[in-house]
Design a protein around this motif. Structure first.
Motif, PDB file in Angstrom:
ATOM      1  N   LEU A 122       0.821  -1.217   0.000  1.00  0.00           N
ATOM      2  CA  LEU A 122       0.000   0.000   0.000  1.00  0.00           C
ATOM      3  C   LEU A 122       0.848   1.258   0.000  1.00  0.00           C
ATOM      4  N   LYS A 123       0.336   2.260  -0.664  1.00  0.00           N
ATOM      5  CA  LYS A 123       0.847   3.615  -0.507  1.00  0.00           C
ATOM      6  C   LYS A 123      -0.199   4.317   0.343  1.00  0.00           C
ATOM      7  N   MET A 124       0.119   4.500   1.599  1.00  0.00           N
ATOM      8  CA  MET A 124      -0.881   4.966   2.563  1.00  0.00           C
ATOM      9  C   MET A 124      -0.948   6.480   2.676  1.00  0.00           C
ATOM     10  N   LYS A 125      -2.111   6.922   3.090  1.00  0.00           N
ATOM     11  CA  LYS A 125      -2.319   8.306   3.463  1.00  0.00           C
ATOM     12  C   LYS A 125      -2.279   8.335   4.995  1.00  0.00           C
ATOM     13  N   HIS A 126      -1.585   9.297   5.552  1.00  0.00           N
ATOM     14  CA  HIS A 126      -1.310   9.305   6.988  1.00  0.00           C
ATOM     15  C   HIS A 126      -2.521   9.478   7.889  1.00  0.00           C
ATOM     16  N   LYS A 127      -3.399  10.377   7.590  1.00  0.00           N
ATOM     17  CA  LYS A 127      -4.375  10.837   8.578  1.00  0.00           C
ATOM     18  C   LYS A 127      -5.758  10.210   8.432  1.00  0.00           C
ATOM     19  N   TYR A 128      -5.810   8.957   8.053  1.00  0.00           N
ATOM     20  CA  TYR A 128      -7.102   8.307   7.904  1.00  0.00           C
ATOM     21  C   TYR A 128      -7.192   7.079   8.795  1.00  0.00           C
ATOM     22  N   ASP A 129      -8.422   6.713   9.139  1.00  0.00           N
ATOM     23  CA  ASP A 129      -8.692   5.441   9.803  1.00  0.00           C
ATOM     24  C   ASP A 129      -8.945   4.430   8.700  1.00  0.00           C
ATOM     25  N   TYR A 130      -8.379   3.250   8.824  1.00  0.00           N
ATOM     26  CA  TYR A 130      -8.468   2.235   7.774  1.00  0.00           C
ATOM     27  C   TYR A 130      -9.459   1.143   8.128  1.00  0.00           C
ATOM     28  N   TYR A 131      -9.969   0.475   7.106  1.00  0.00           N
ATOM     29  CA  TYR A 131     -10.878  -0.646   7.304  1.00  0.00           C
ATOM     30  C   TYR A 131     -10.461  -1.787   6.390  1.00  0.00           C
ATOM     31  N   ALA A 147     -16.708 -10.343   6.675  1.00  0.00           N
ATOM     32  CA  ALA A 147     -16.172  -9.667   7.851  1.00  0.00           C
ATOM     33  C   ALA A 147     -15.827  -8.251   7.454  1.00  0.00           C
ATOM     34  N   SER A 148     -15.971  -7.339   8.395  1.00  0.00           N
ATOM     35  CA  SER A 148     -15.616  -5.948   8.170  1.00  0.00           C
ATOM     36  C   SER A 148     -15.072  -5.394   9.480  1.00  0.00           C
ATOM     37  N   ASN A 149     -13.872  -4.842   9.437  1.00  0.00           N
ATOM     38  CA  ASN A 149     -13.228  -4.365  10.661  1.00  0.00           C
ATOM     39  C   ASN A 149     -12.542  -3.035  10.414  1.00  0.00           C
ATOM     40  N   ALA A 150     -12.579  -2.183  11.418  1.00  0.00           N
ATOM     41  CA  ALA A 150     -11.687  -1.027  11.431  1.00  0.00           C
ATOM     42  C   ALA A 150     -10.343  -1.574  11.881  1.00  0.00           C
ATOM     43  N   ILE A 151      -9.264  -1.137  11.257  1.00  0.00           N
ATOM     44  CA  ILE A 151      -7.949  -1.685  11.587  1.00  0.00           C
ATOM     45  C   ILE A 151      -6.934  -0.571  11.791  1.00  0.00           C
ATOM     46  N   THR A 152      -5.884  -0.902  12.501  1.00  0.00           N
ATOM     47  CA  THR A 152      -4.753   0.002  12.670  1.00  0.00           C
ATOM     48  C   THR A 152      -3.613  -0.544  11.826  1.00  0.00           C
ATOM     49  N   ILE A 153      -3.095   0.273  10.939  1.00  0.00           N
ATOM     50  CA  ILE A 153      -1.987  -0.122  10.077  1.00  0.00           C
ATOM     51  C   ILE A 153      -0.790   0.745  10.439  1.00  0.00           C
ATOM     52  N   LYS A 154       0.328   0.093  10.706  1.00  0.00           N
ATOM     53  CA  LYS A 154       1.554   0.831  11.008  1.00  0.00           C
ATOM     54  C   LYS A 154       2.206   1.257   9.702  1.00  0.00           C
ATOM     55  N   TYR A 155       2.381   2.544   9.550  1.00  0.00           N
ATOM     56  CA  TYR A 155       2.921   3.157   8.340  1.00  0.00           C
ATOM     57  C   TYR A 155       4.338   2.674   8.065  1.00  0.00           C
ATOM     58  N   GLN A 156       4.603   2.280   6.823  1.00  0.00           N
ATOM     59  CA  GLN A 156       5.896   1.827   6.328  1.00  0.00           C
ATOM     60  C   GLN A 156       6.432   0.628   7.107  1.00  0.00           C
ATOM     61  N   LYS A 157       5.548  -0.236   7.554  1.00  0.00           N
ATOM     62  CA  LYS A 157       5.911  -1.457   8.275  1.00  0.00           C
ATOM     63  C   LYS A 157       5.214  -2.635   7.614  1.00  0.00           C
ATOM     64  N   THR A 158       5.559  -3.835   8.059  1.00  0.00           N
ATOM     65  CA  THR A 158       4.852  -5.035   7.638  1.00  0.00           C
ATOM     66  C   THR A 158       3.794  -5.321   8.686  1.00  0.00           C
ATOM     67  N   ASN A 159       2.538  -5.384   8.277  1.00  0.00           N
ATOM     68  CA  ASN A 159       1.406  -5.606   9.170  1.00  0.00           C
ATOM     69  C   ASN A 159       0.767  -6.944   8.840  1.00  0.00           C
ATOM     70  N   THR A 160       0.443  -7.729   9.864  1.00  0.00           N
ATOM     71  CA  THR A 160      -0.220  -9.011   9.663  1.00  0.00           C
ATOM     72  C   THR A 160      -1.560  -8.999  10.375  1.00  0.00           C
ATOM     73  N   ILE A 161      -2.620  -9.285   9.624  1.00  0.00           N
ATOM     74  CA  ILE A 161      -3.975  -9.289  10.181  1.00  0.00           C
ATOM     75  C   ILE A 161      -4.704 -10.508   9.637  1.00  0.00           C
TER      76      ILE A 161
END
Length: 108
Positions: free
Chosen positions: A68-77, A87-101
């Motif tokens: 992903l090329k993320m935008k900083h100031k948004y809540d992600y789903y 399934a539908s979830n609000a999630i926290t994604i760490k910018y410029q990291k590897t995230n596992t969900i």
């Protein structure tokens, strides 16, 4: 000296622009079986609703992955649809990291 400084600034800008965020995981049914062919969408929430930024399908073992090329100031789903449920979830994604969900669908 000015040429070196300008070149250094350009390299720094280009390097920061190219950094990506990884998001990966596995989709499971409500019975904890991996789900193949699930459609996973990731996006962000805005004042006007949602905006999808990427869609992927899970592989034969239920795994999916996004770069992903993320935008900083948004809540992600994360939204998932499959024959085994959704399934539908609000999630926290760490910018410029590897995230596992991992995603657990609810049955129909």
């Amino acid at each position: 000296m000015k040429t070196i400084l300008k070149s250094l600034i350009i390299v720094c800008i280009l390097t920061s622009c190219s950094k990506k965020t990884e998001l990966s995981g596995r989709v499971y049914s409500k019975y904890e079986y991996p789900v193949a062919g699930a459609k996973i969408a990731v996006g962000y929430l805005t004042a006007h609703g949602t905006d999808r930024i990427n869609v992927a399908l899970s592989d034969a073992d239920g795994y999916f992955s996004f770069t992903l090329k993320m935008k900083h100031k948004y809540d992600y789903y994360l939204n998932c649809e499959s024959d085994s449920g959704q399934a539908s979830n609000a999630i926290t994604i760490k910018y410029q990291k590897t995230n596992t969900i991992d995603i657990h669908t609810s049955g129909h």
